[in-house]
Design an enzyme around this catalytic site. Sequence first.
Site, short mmCIF file in Angstrom:
data_model
loop_
_atom_site.label_atom_id
_atom_site.label_comp_id
_atom_site.label_asym_id
_atom_site.label_seq_id
_atom_site.Cartn_x
_atom_site.Cartn_y
_atom_site.Cartn_z
N GLY A 294 56.15 35.78 33.95
CA GLY A 294 56.28 36.37 32.62
C GLY A 294 57.27 35.54 31.80
N SER B 253 56.45 30.31 38.08
CA SER B 253 56.54 30.35 36.63
C SER B 253 57.91 30.92 36.24
CB SER B 253 55.37 31.16 36.07
OG SER B 253 55.27 31.00 34.68
N TRP B 254 57.97 31.97 35.41
CA TRP B 254 59.26 32.60 35.14
C TRP B 254 59.93 33.03 36.44
CZ3 TRP B 254 63.60 33.77 33.03
CH2 TRP B 254 64.27 34.96 33.37
N ASP C 296 49.19 21.42 34.76
CA ASP C 296 49.77 22.66 34.26
C ASP C 296 50.19 22.47 32.81
OD1 ASP C 296 51.31 24.91 33.73
OD2 ASP C 296 52.23 24.94 35.72
N HIS D 80 48.30 26.08 36.61
CA HIS D 80 49.48 26.94 36.65
C HIS D 80 49.37 28.13 37.60
CE1 HIS D 80 53.25 28.53 35.06
NE2 HIS D 80 52.68 29.71 34.92
#
Length: 320
Positions: free
Chosen positions: A46, A113-114, A268, A296
């Site tokens: 996120g 990711s986050w 990505d 990703h």
Amino acid sequence: MSERRTFYPPIEPFESGHLDVGDGHSLYWERCGTKGAKPVVFLHGGPGGGIGPDHRRQFDPDLYDILLFEQRGCGRSTPFASLDDNTTWHLVADIEKLREMCGHEQWMVFGGSWGSTLSLAYAETHPERVTELVLRGIFLASQSEYDWLFRYGASEIYPEEWERFLAPLPEDGRDDPVTAYRAILTGEDRDAKLEAAKAWSRWEAATVTLLPQPAVMEEFTEPEHALAVARIENHYFKHDCWLEDGQLLRDIGKIRHIPGIIVQGRHDSCTPPSAAWALKKAWPEVELNIVDDGSHLFNEPGVLDGLIRATDRFAGKSAL
């Protein structure tokens, strides 16, 4: 090359519930696998994402005690899509509360990711609590990464989607989309807020897959999902994720002794490989696996193969 690894069979939680972490927030959590086995915490992306059944399946359930949770404002955590008392450092403190709830002295940290950003922030704050790190789609919260996604970079690869992303914004706000979106996403006009949330989330969906995936686009633009992702992501990015530019690399010395594996898609367009490369240069001991046909998402074949091989290795399983 040996056959690529894929998900472990579906499993259900053996425990789940909500943890009151203060500030009016209650976090949904679940534990899967084998209680008392190797502990691991899964940190979703996120900011504003959530957890799903396939996230559990990246770990051998016989060898791992898996804690998954939804961060403040996300998914089944309450209050939904709340921005109050919702910062990187609140989340770092929440992870510690969850560790204590589980009764673990230490655990492996797994984030993409986050989730990779949060994993690094947590590990650098509490290095004594982390046994290993498995990271995917590195995001270091640097100005260059924000610029890539929201000014110039990904816009050159997806020009038609970039125009869709800018469409809800006034002409005089398009030079600074994050600020312009914030005004709408925190405003009182619910219809405008939902339109903006869908446009924000659609832009992210366009950048996270190697090839177009209608199911991903549908998931990202579902109203509830879009609202949480857009509001919380925008809130974090507007505040630079409450990190100084370069902070995660600056403080890498605190965790260089921790074994780590990075799995990064070559193509990505959401979190380009340059961040993973910068992390590898600052942390020479980490293993960096760049997946040449990967983007990703965690469930792309090459990326998933790398992640499952990493979790197997850290659980002591021999390579297949």
